[in-house]
Design an enzyme around this catalytic site. Structure first.
Site, PDB file in Angstrom:
ATOM      1  N   GLY A  84      -8.720   8.893   3.141  1.00  0.00           N
ATOM      2  CA  GLY A  84      -8.415   8.996   5.073  1.00  0.00           C
ATOM      3  C   GLY A  84      -9.809   9.020   5.676  1.00  0.00           C
TER       4      GLY A  84
ATOM      5  N   TYR B 134      -8.750  -0.068   0.517  1.00  0.00           N
ATOM      6  CA  TYR B 134      -9.495   1.208   0.930  1.00  0.00           C
ATOM      7  C   TYR B 134      -8.248   2.276  -0.409  1.00  0.00           C
ATOM      8  CZ  TYR B 134      -6.989   5.351   2.645  1.00  0.00           C
ATOM      9  OH  TYR B 134      -6.536   6.806   3.019  1.00  0.00           O
TER      10      TYR B 134
END
Length: 522
Positions: free
Chosen positions: A74, A67
């Protein structure tokens, strides 16, 4: 962490960072340039930092998905970023967050932000390189500071927008403060022979996805509050003397009956200042108004809350608060929400309420001092003019109006920021802390309270001097006499009316600098 003096005897001490806990005072010493910073040379510390970065690179090579490293940010975390443009991703993170507005942070606040972020990254959970830590130290040592707009953070995912200015500066972009001048970062780097930094995987997130701005501002607010509590105690003692008040309201036995430690500490300081003798069987003057009689109960709230606030702020300061975090020993990436600034928001929301009550207390004391119905023989408005000139002079009448205005504004700003969470970023950030807004509010409240304190300080010195000249007045206790004498070196008595703005601004500056040593730090 250790403090060593690595230069001459007159050089600032040097704080060696190794991931050990730091105090509020140590961070502020760096922010105020009273202390230098260096990374510890202990091999274990360097290896802890490097191991996290190696693990991240290993994971990237083996699995290819992390990520914020191979994905969007987000709400965009499901969007894969093509391998050929991965190196551009951190730049896009700080670029699209470059939308801060409002006033910019002071150099001291900016320095505190850099230091707080550095302390967090030194915990070893953020997967950053040793080189990034060195760059942050370079900014502090060279005093090249990012220009950071105050507004634009909702306090989760941390202080993204303001911290984007730190990330951009490391990469040679935007603006910096140098010797009080605002300049292009690229120019300053070129002058000093420094190349722009190239952010490594996750380093954009590690820099921006944390609570450094709100925490830095909160540390400043804490220190100012601690000093204001002590100053309010001294001003109360002066007001009691000037008003010919009852010193027995602060009796030691009385405060053992309601044993809040901070409240008792304030009462003890008032007894010490007033040299209050043993309480008689029944006081000749029974009860003063609440703004003096209940001062320990008002100031004591702050005194009793300070240790709790310190615990929360120092825990936040010494935490890893970005996302995701790297567990090298466990061999895993941990996704969570440590960027949420709820503890800072709570401290700032409660602190500004307690501090605004100090303004209200002092404002009420000033109202008594200037009013002949309550001042027990002092001149109207504490005017120092002669009898012949009295009709023309109005003394502290306008100062009391000003103090009332500043108090009202401080009280108005006590609405808690943390209850105004707003869902943002396509409802990914659907519950946010508003910690940075709370900290900014607290600093504004503190400025207003310091203005009230400056007004009361100016006036109560006049009232004390006028009381001491009245027939039958008790001698001014030595500690209070020394304090008033020092104040008279800063501002002159008010005889004929004069504009007091410059005096008040000067006193505000002295309060901000903690000019007077008041009691001890216990």
């Amino acid at each position: 962490m250790s403090l060593t003096n690595t230069r001459t005897d007159t050089a600032p001490a040097c704080l060696q960072l190794d991931g050990s806990p730091l105090s509020i005072e140590q961070v502020l010493a760096v922010a105020q340039r009273r202390c230098r910073v260096a990374l510890s040379l202990e091999p274990a510390f360097r290896e802890r930092i490097s191991a996290g970065n190696r693990f991240l690179e290993q994971l990237l090579a083996e699995e290819g998905v992390i990520y914020g490293v191979t994905t969007g940010y987000g709400d965009s975390c499901t969007r894969a970023v093509p391998a050929e443009v991965l190196g551009e991703l951190p730049q896009h993170l700080y670029t699209f967050h470059g939308c801060g507005l409002g006033r910019v942070l002071s150099a001291e606040a900016s320095r505190a932000v850099v230091m707080v972020r550095l302390v967090s990254l030194c915990q070893g959970y953020s997967g950053v390189s040793w080189e990034l830590l060195e760059r942050l130290v370079w900014l502090l040592e060279q005093d090249v500071l990012p220009v950071i707009p105050e507004e634009g953070s909702v306090g989760a995912s941390g202080d993204l927008t303001p911290l984007s200015y730190l990330a951009a500066v490391l990469c040679g972009e935007r603006e910096v403060w140098v010797a009080g001048e605002r300049r292009a970062t690229a120019e300053v780097f070129a002058e000093r022979g420094l190349t722009a930094y190239q952010l490594k995987p996750k380093e954009g997130l590690a820099l921006m996805n944390g609570t450094a701005v709100m925490t830095a501002l909160a540390l400043q607010a804490f220190a100012r509050t601690e000093y204001l509590a002590r100053l309010s105690t001294r001003l109360t003692a002066l007001s009691v003397y000037a008003l010919d008040g009852n010193p027995y309201h602060f009796d030691e036995t009385l405060f053992r009956a309601k044993p809040h430690p901070g409240q008792a500490q304030v009462a003890a300081r008032l007894r010490e200042d007033l040299h209050a003798p043993a309480t008689p069987r029944n006081s000749p003057r029974l009860q003063d108004r609440y703004s003096t009689r209940c001062a320990p109960h008002v100031i004591g709230v702050v005194a009793d809350a300070l240790p709790f606030w310190r615990q929360l702020l120092e825990t936040e300061l010494n935490s890893a608060n970005d996302n995701p975090l790297i567990d090298v020993e466990g061999g895993k990436v941990m996704h969570g929400g440590h960027f949420y600034g709820g503890h800072v928001a709570f401290v700032m929301d409660s602190l500004k309420q307690a501090v605004a009550n100090l303004a209200d207390l002092l404002d009420r004391q000033l109202a008594q001092l200037v009013d002949t119905r309550f001042s027990h023989g002092l001149p109207a408005n504490l005017s120092g003019a002669s009898a012949a000139r009295a009709p023309l002079n109005h003394g502290y009448k306008a100062v009391q109006i000003g103090a009332s205005a500043w108090t009202a504004e401080a009280l108005k700003l006590t609405m808690p920021a943390s209850v105004f969470s707003r869902s943002t970023e396509c409802h990914n950030q659907d519950k946010v802390s508003m910690g940075t807004i709370a900290a900014r509010d607290a600093l504004r409240v503190l400025t207003l309270v310091e203005q009230v304190a400056a007004a009361v300080l100016h006036a109560v010195c006049q009232g004390v001097e006028q009381r001491s000249q009245l027939a039958g007045a008790a001698p001014l206790p030595v500690q209070l006499a020394a304090f008033v004498a020092d104040c008279r070196e800063q501002v002159a008595p008010l005889c004929e009316d004069r504009a007091l703005e410059s005096d008040l601004r000067h006193l505000c500056g002295l309060i901000l600098q903690r000019h007077w040593s008041l009691y001890d730090a216990r």
